[in-house]
Design a protein around this motif. Structure first.
Motif, PDB file in Angstrom:
ATOM      1  N   LEU A   1      46.977  30.406  32.875  1.00 49.95           N
ATOM      2  CA  LEU A   1      46.536  29.638  33.876  1.00 49.95           C
ATOM      3  C   LEU A   1      47.670  28.474  33.877  1.00 49.95           C
ATOM      4  O   LEU A   1      47.765  27.607  32.795  1.00 49.95           O
TER       5      LEU A   1
ATOM      6  N   ASP B   1      49.170  22.588  37.197  1.00 53.12           N
ATOM      7  CA  ASP B   1      49.921  21.994  38.134  1.00 53.12           C
ATOM      8  C   ASP B   1      49.565  20.627  38.137  1.00 53.12           C
ATOM      9  O   ASP B   1      50.609  19.588  38.378  1.00 53.12           O
TER      10      ASP B   1
ATOM     11  N   THR C   1      44.072  21.449  37.116  1.00 58.23           N
ATOM     12  CA  THR C   1      44.071  22.211  38.481  1.00 58.23           C
ATOM     13  C   THR C   1      45.454  23.244  38.155  1.00 58.23           C
ATOM     14  O   THR C   1      46.110  22.904  37.580  1.00 58.23           O
TER      15      THR C   1
ATOM     16  N   THR D   1      46.377  27.890  39.566  1.00 58.74           N
ATOM     17  CA  THR D   1      46.064  29.125  39.840  1.00 58.74           C
ATOM     18  C   THR D   1      45.790  30.094  39.003  1.00 58.74           C
ATOM     19  O   THR D   1      46.609  30.329  38.206  1.00 58.74           O
TER      20      THR D   1
ATOM     21  N   THR E   1      45.883  33.705  37.669  1.00 58.28           N
ATOM     22  CA  THR E   1      46.700  34.818  38.052  1.00 58.28           C
ATOM     23  C   THR E   1      46.289  35.941  37.234  1.00 58.28           C
ATOM     24  O   THR E   1      46.583  37.109  37.532  1.00 58.28           O
TER      25      THR E   1
ATOM     26  N   SER F   1      36.052  26.128  42.592  1.00 60.24           N
ATOM     27  CA  SER F   1      37.207  26.527  43.563  1.00 60.24           C
ATOM     28  C   SER F   1      36.517  26.513  44.810  1.00 60.24           C
ATOM     29  O   SER F   1      35.564  26.905  45.381  1.00 60.24           O
ATOM     30  N   ARG F   2      37.755  25.763  45.455  1.00 56.27           N
ATOM     31  CA  ARG F   2      37.348  25.600  46.897  1.00 56.27           C
ATOM     32  C   ARG F   2      36.268  24.517  47.169  1.00 56.27           C
ATOM     33  O   ARG F   2      35.081  24.841  47.980  1.00 56.27           O
TER      34      ARG F   2
ATOM     35  N   PRO G   1      41.123  36.475  39.175  1.00 58.74           N
ATOM     36  CA  PRO G   1      42.226  36.304  40.098  1.00 58.74           C
ATOM     37  C   PRO G   1      42.137  36.779  41.325  1.00 58.74           C
ATOM     38  O   PRO G   1      41.210  37.589  41.593  1.00 58.74           O
ATOM     39  N   TYR G   2      42.681  36.253  42.196  1.00 62.90           N
ATOM     40  CA  TYR G   2      43.782  35.174  42.358  1.00 62.90           C
ATOM     41  C   TYR G   2      43.121  34.189  43.052  1.00 62.90           C
ATOM     42  O   TYR G   2      42.487  33.936  44.173  1.00 62.90           O
ATOM     43  N   THR G   3      42.700  32.885  42.208  1.00 62.89           N
ATOM     44  CA  THR G   3      41.986  31.614  42.595  1.00 62.89           C
ATOM     45  C   THR G   3      42.530  30.513  42.174  1.00 62.89           C
ATOM     46  O   THR G   3      43.174  30.435  41.150  1.00 62.89           O
ATOM     47  N   ARG G   4      42.410  29.475  43.199  1.00 63.49           N
ATOM     48  CA  ARG G   4      42.707  28.193  42.839  1.00 63.49           C
ATOM     49  C   ARG G   4      41.619  27.697  42.244  1.00 63.49           C
ATOM     50  O   ARG G   4      40.422  27.635  42.756  1.00 63.49           O
TER      51      ARG G   4
END
Length: 198
Positions: free
Chosen positions: A17, A20, A33, A35, A37, A65-66, A75-78
């Motif tokens: 991961l 960012d 934080t 994403t 993958t 998440s969210r 995956p694929y998750t923020r």
């Protein structure tokens, strides 16, 4: 939704991961934080944070998440992760959270051009972007489409990873490339470069 439905199944096993952002939340501590993958992330996981200071062991205390708490994510998750074992000031954009012992670090790559000008027409000193990492690199062309990149600091990269190359003197993207070898042989003898290109 349509794009994700057509995407290939996410990679199982080892987790990577790219971070960012990092910040501190009062009462919780360090939050990062990024994403997710590859790999499955679980509360309580012990990971390594790979950055300028080497590998720092951390533990995932919690995850969102969210704006929803989770105990496991695929995956694929923020994601937003609450980490124990590191302060927010020690985490930087471009650091990577990985499964310990599964991602080799490399400072030398052999690459293939996917977009942009031929490598001999490109500046020697570039910025390589991989995930959220931006690392100065030196380009040494083999031919129009193949080259060796020497990075200022090692990154967790493997065969098939996609890269973006940028001119450090401008904001423009020069092109894209793909990793062909993340552990290339040394070029010591006369003719090694030509043989490597072939």
């Amino acid at each position: 939704d349509d794009v994700l439905a057509r995407a290939p199944a996410p990679a199982e096993g080892r987790l990577r991961l790219w971070v960012d952002r990092s910040f501190t939340i009062t009462g919780s501590g360090t939050v990062v934080t990024g994403t997710l993958t590859a790999g499955t992330l679980r509360q309580g996981d012990r990971l390594h944070l790979l950055g300028h200071g080497g590998a720092v062991p951390v533990v995932v205390r919690g995850m969102h998440s969210r704006n929803t708490p989770h105990t496991a994510l695929e995956p694929y998750t923020r994601v937003a992760l609450n980490l124990r074992g590191v302060s927010a000031s020690e985490v930087h954009r471009g650091d990577a959270l990985v499964t310990p012992g599964t991602w080799p670090l490399t400072g030398v790559l052999d690459i293939r051009r996917s977009t942009g000008p031929a490598f001999p027409d490109t500046a020697e000193h570039l910025v390589l972007h991989a995930g959220t990492a931006a690392v100065p690199a030196r380009l040494s062309p083999f031919d129009d489409d193949h080259a060796r990149l020497t990075l200022d600091r090692p990154l967790p990269l493997v065969l098939g990873d996609r890269l973006v190359l940028r001119d450090p003197g401008s904001r423009s993207v020069l092109g894209g490339a793909q990793v062909l070898d993340a552990d290339p042989p040394a070029l010591r003898r006369r003719g090694d470069r030509a043989r490597r290109a072939a």
